[in-house]
Design a protein around this motif. Structure first.
Motif, PDB file in Angstrom:
ATOM      1  N   LEU A   1       0.746  -1.252   0.036  1.00  0.00           N
ATOM      2  CA  LEU A   1       0.003   0.034   0.029  1.00  0.00           C
ATOM      3  C   LEU A   1       0.773   1.188  -0.035  1.00  0.00           C
ATOM      4  CD1 LEU A   1      -2.969  -0.520   2.389  1.00  0.00           C
ATOM      5  CD2 LEU A   1      -3.359  -0.526   0.162  1.00  0.00           C
ATOM      6  N   GLN A   2       1.741   1.106   0.942  1.00  0.00           N
ATOM      7  CA  GLN A   2       2.941   2.413   0.958  1.00  0.00           C
ATOM      8  C   GLN A   2       3.467   2.722  -0.284  1.00  0.00           C
ATOM      9  OE1 GLN A   2       3.214   4.360   3.637  1.00  0.00           O
ATOM     10  NE2 GLN A   2       5.189   5.702   3.094  1.00  0.00           N
ATOM     11  N   GLN A   3       3.584   1.746  -1.102  1.00  0.00           N
ATOM     12  CA  GLN A   3       4.150   1.654  -2.432  1.00  0.00           C
ATOM     13  C   GLN A   3       3.275   1.983  -3.666  1.00  0.00           C
ATOM     14  OE1 GLN A   3       6.320  -2.096  -2.781  1.00  0.00           O
ATOM     15  NE2 GLN A   3       7.294  -1.826  -0.948  1.00  0.00           N
ATOM     16  N   GLY A   4       2.062   2.092  -3.278  1.00  0.00           N
ATOM     17  CA  GLY A   4       0.979   2.328  -4.239  1.00  0.00           C
ATOM     18  C   GLY A   4       0.571   1.468  -5.059  1.00  0.00           C
TER      19      GLY A   4
ATOM     20  N   GLY B   1      -1.567  -1.148  -4.520  1.00  0.00           N
ATOM     21  CA  GLY B   1      -2.809  -1.826  -4.017  1.00  0.00           C
ATOM     22  C   GLY B   1      -3.935  -0.776  -3.621  1.00  0.00           C
ATOM     23  N   GLU B   2      -4.938  -0.803  -3.507  1.00  0.00           N
ATOM     24  CA  GLU B   2      -5.989   0.326  -2.977  1.00  0.00           C
ATOM     25  C   GLU B   2      -6.858  -0.244  -1.658  1.00  0.00           C
ATOM     26  OE1 GLU B   2      -4.361   1.034  -6.346  1.00  0.00           O
ATOM     27  OE2 GLU B   2      -5.536  -0.795  -6.595  1.00  0.00           O
ATOM     28  N   ILE B   3      -6.741  -1.488  -1.437  1.00  0.00           N
ATOM     29  CA  ILE B   3      -7.212  -1.856  -0.177  1.00  0.00           C
ATOM     30  C   ILE B   3      -6.593  -3.091   0.205  1.00  0.00           C
ATOM     31  CG2 ILE B   3      -9.529  -3.059  -1.295  1.00  0.00           C
ATOM     32  CD1 ILE B   3     -11.056  -2.019   1.159  1.00  0.00           C
TER      33      ILE B   3
ATOM     34  N   LEU C   1      -9.377  -3.307   7.480  1.00  0.00           N
ATOM     35  CA  LEU C   1      -9.322  -3.018   5.991  1.00  0.00           C
ATOM     36  C   LEU C   1      -8.545  -1.498   5.819  1.00  0.00           C
ATOM     37  CD1 LEU C   1     -12.654  -4.429   4.486  1.00  0.00           C
ATOM     38  CD2 LEU C   1     -10.082  -5.401   3.767  1.00  0.00           C
ATOM     39  N   VAL C   2      -7.557  -1.663   4.965  1.00  0.00           N
ATOM     40  CA  VAL C   2      -6.664  -0.409   5.046  1.00  0.00           C
ATOM     41  C   VAL C   2      -6.447   0.285   3.547  1.00  0.00           C
ATOM     42  CG1 VAL C   2      -4.427   0.800   5.832  1.00  0.00           C
ATOM     43  CG2 VAL C   2      -5.617  -1.088   7.054  1.00  0.00           C
ATOM     44  N   THR C   3      -6.445   1.481   3.355  1.00  0.00           N
ATOM     45  CA  THR C   3      -5.938   1.875   2.113  1.00  0.00           C
ATOM     46  C   THR C   3      -4.951   2.979   2.019  1.00  0.00           C
ATOM     47  OG1 THR C   3      -7.171   3.068  -0.064  1.00  0.00           O
ATOM     48  CG2 THR C   3      -7.958   3.813   2.366  1.00  0.00           C
ATOM     49  N   ARG C   4      -5.011   3.656   1.454  1.00  0.00           N
ATOM     50  CA  ARG C   4      -3.589   4.575   1.183  1.00  0.00           C
ATOM     51  C   ARG C   4      -4.193   6.164   0.954  1.00  0.00           C
ATOM     52  NH1 ARG C   4      -3.269   2.764  -4.501  1.00  0.00           N
ATOM     53  NH2 ARG C   4      -3.095   4.406  -5.747  1.00  0.00           N
ATOM     54  N   GLU C   5      -3.565   7.246   1.184  1.00  0.00           N
ATOM     55  CA  GLU C   5      -4.237   8.589   1.285  1.00  0.00           C
ATOM     56  C   GLU C   5      -4.508   9.092  -0.015  1.00  0.00           C
ATOM     57  OE1 GLU C   5      -1.213  11.307   2.827  1.00  0.00           O
ATOM     58  OE2 GLU C   5       0.222  10.938   1.327  1.00  0.00           O
ATOM     59  N   ASP C   6      -3.877   8.609  -1.108  1.00  0.00           N
ATOM     60  CA  ASP C   6      -4.082   9.037  -2.515  1.00  0.00           C
ATOM     61  C   ASP C   6      -5.134   8.481  -3.285  1.00  0.00           C
ATOM     62  OD1 ASP C   6      -2.392   7.109  -2.436  1.00  0.00           O
ATOM     63  OD2 ASP C   6      -1.392   7.645  -4.319  1.00  0.00           O
TER      64      ASP C   6
ATOM     65  N   ASP D   1     -11.341  10.380  -2.613  1.00  0.00           N
ATOM     66  CA  ASP D   1     -12.306  10.486  -1.461  1.00  0.00           C
ATOM     67  C   ASP D   1     -13.633   9.567  -1.983  1.00  0.00           C
ATOM     68  OD1 ASP D   1     -10.608  11.922  -0.223  1.00  0.00           O
ATOM     69  OD2 ASP D   1     -11.849  13.512   0.034  1.00  0.00           O
ATOM     70  N   ASP D   2     -13.921   9.440  -3.380  1.00  0.00           N
ATOM     71  CA  ASP D   2     -15.178   8.952  -3.697  1.00  0.00           C
ATOM     72  C   ASP D   2     -15.135   7.489  -3.843  1.00  0.00           C
ATOM     73  OD1 ASP D   2     -16.453  11.313  -4.088  1.00  0.00           O
ATOM     74  OD2 ASP D   2     -16.017  11.538  -6.211  1.00  0.00           O
ATOM     75  N   LEU D   3     -14.014   7.054  -4.157  1.00  0.00           N
ATOM     76  CA  LEU D   3     -13.493   5.712  -4.351  1.00  0.00           C
ATOM     77  C   LEU D   3     -13.646   5.107  -2.998  1.00  0.00           C
ATOM     78  CD1 LEU D   3     -13.119   3.142  -5.900  1.00  0.00           C
ATOM     79  CD2 LEU D   3     -10.652   3.686  -5.971  1.00  0.00           C
ATOM     80  N   ALA D   4     -13.092   5.605  -2.070  1.00  0.00           N
ATOM     81  CA  ALA D   4     -12.906   5.205  -0.563  1.00  0.00           C
ATOM     82  C   ALA D   4     -14.204   5.142  -0.034  1.00  0.00           C
ATOM     83  CB  ALA D   4     -11.904   5.902   0.231  1.00  0.00           C
ATOM     84  N   TYR D   5     -15.078   6.156  -0.341  1.00  0.00           N
ATOM     85  CA  TYR D   5     -16.386   6.118   0.015  1.00  0.00           C
ATOM     86  C   TYR D   5     -17.256   4.870  -0.248  1.00  0.00           C
ATOM     87  CZ  TYR D   5     -21.316   7.515   0.434  1.00  0.00           C
ATOM     88  OH  TYR D   5     -22.696   7.726   0.736  1.00  0.00           O
ATOM     89  N   ALA D   6     -17.159   4.735  -1.893  1.00  0.00           N
ATOM     90  CA  ALA D   6     -17.783   3.841  -2.369  1.00  0.00           C
ATOM     91  C   ALA D   6     -17.369   2.216  -1.997  1.00  0.00           C
ATOM     92  CB  ALA D   6     -17.661   3.574  -3.903  1.00  0.00           C
ATOM     93  N   MET D   7     -15.946   2.032  -1.655  1.00  0.00           N
ATOM     94  CA  MET D   7     -15.419   0.914  -1.144  1.00  0.00           C
ATOM     95  C   MET D   7     -16.060   0.300   0.205  1.00  0.00           C
ATOM     96  SD  MET D   7     -11.537   0.228  -2.492  1.00  0.00           S
ATOM     97  CE  MET D   7     -10.720   1.605  -1.547  1.00  0.00           C
TER      98      MET D   7
END
Length: 320
Positions: free
Chosen positions: A78-81, A83-85, A257-262, A265-271
């Motif tokens: 995730l830190q390396q970009g 993955g998304e979740i 379940l964890v994601t990354r800051e970049d 917002d819309d995708l994180a909301y939908a997930m």
């Protein structure tokens, strides 16, 4: 002639419009790479189910599932970009945020953002009955698999053994193997016990219990208390595995379940929203998901919550 020219002009205009439309770049689908764990654990089947749900419910996305060595690798990816979740154990997430090098992190993983707490992992120590192992003290001099190197499971193993007054040097042999490989060695009498951090009813231990007489080893409450947060006391109910006659006290750690800051917002909301609208499908993929409760979603979150996830929980009246 005038009518012919009008027709030609209209046709040319239509053709131009078609050509212009075809030259516009197509809207690219957003990738959602779901980082899981080994295929015989709980993360993987839940990740497959989550990917299918996202494919059906979130438009313009391209979900995929990646089998990994679980928590520590997932957080680094995730830190390396990459993955998304991701699924990860709470103690691993906490250590990643702190940048604990001993746990497998080169520095503070400052891009991590929380989505939700999910279900607890139970630290399940299972020995072959013929090994004679009945207690943690009995592990001394025995052959134990502690999970893949610097995985979330292996971090759990270090913590529990230390609290019980044991170290790897006290064991007869230490194997750093994923769940399925550990079970195969036990079936072949090359290992005495395996420590697996997973949801109840994990496929690997069910497979083992179907082939070998087992003992589920107790982790007493005083050992759990000595380890401290984020570990909590838990119970492996009688009958979880073939031959397990009674309840067995153990330790548990909440998964996240964890994601990354970049991630947008819309995708994180939908997930986040899609998880809670489809809990029945996740529970059908693995019974561990039955423990996912929205009221517990933000309890003990070790990293900042992603703004997209925060928007969803505010809508539901859930706060930290």
């Amino acid at each position: 002639m005038r009518r012919f020219m009008k027709t030609m002009t209209a046709g040319a205009a239509a053709l131009t419009a078609v050509l212009m439309a075809s030259s516009l770049p197509a809207r690219s689908a957003e990738f959602i790479n779901v980082l899981t764990g080994g295929t015989s654990g709980v993360y993987y089947p839940l990740g497959v189910a989550l990917s299918k749900i996202y494919a059906e419910k979130i438009p313009d996305t391209r979900p995929s599932v990646q089998a990994t060595k679980a928590s520590v690798e997932n957080l680094n990816l995730l830190q390396q970009g990459k993955g998304e979740i991701a699924f990860a154990l709470g103690d691993s997430v906490k250590l990643a945020w702190e940048g604990d090098t001993e746990a497998g992190f080169k520095g503070k993983l400052d891009k991590l953002r929380g989505i939700t707490a999910i279900y607890p992992n139970y630290i399940q120590i299972v020995a072959s009955k013929e090994s004679g192992i009945k207690t943690l003290a009995d592990l001394k001099g025995k052959r134990l698999s502690v999970g893949a190197p610097k995985s979330g499971t292996e971090l759990n193993a270090r913590a529990i053994l230390e609290a019980a007054g044991l170290g790897y040097n006290d064991l007869g042999k230490v194997e750093y193997l994923p769940f399925a490989e550990s079970v195969e060695l036990m079936k072949n009498r090359q290992l005495d016990a395996t420590l697996q951090s997973a949801g109840l009813g994990v496929a690997s231990i069910r497979d083992l219990a179907a082939s070998v007489d087992i003992t589920v080893v107790e982790i007493p409450a005083d050992v759990v208390e000595k380890v401290g947060a984020p570990y909590i006391a838990g119970t492996i109910p009688a009958g979880t595995y073939n031959g397990q006659a009674g309840d067995v006290p153990t330790a548990a750690v909440v998964n996240f379940l964890v994601t990354r800051e970049d991630v947008s917002d819309d995708l994180a909301y939908a997930m986040t929203k899609t998880i809670y609208e489809n809990l029945d499908q996740l529970a059908a993929a693995h019974s561990a998901a039955k423990a996912i409760k929205i009221e517990d979603a933000l309890g003990g979150m070790p990293v900042p919550l992603h703004p997209g996830a925060e928007r969803f929980f505010k809508e539901k009246g859930v706060s930290q």
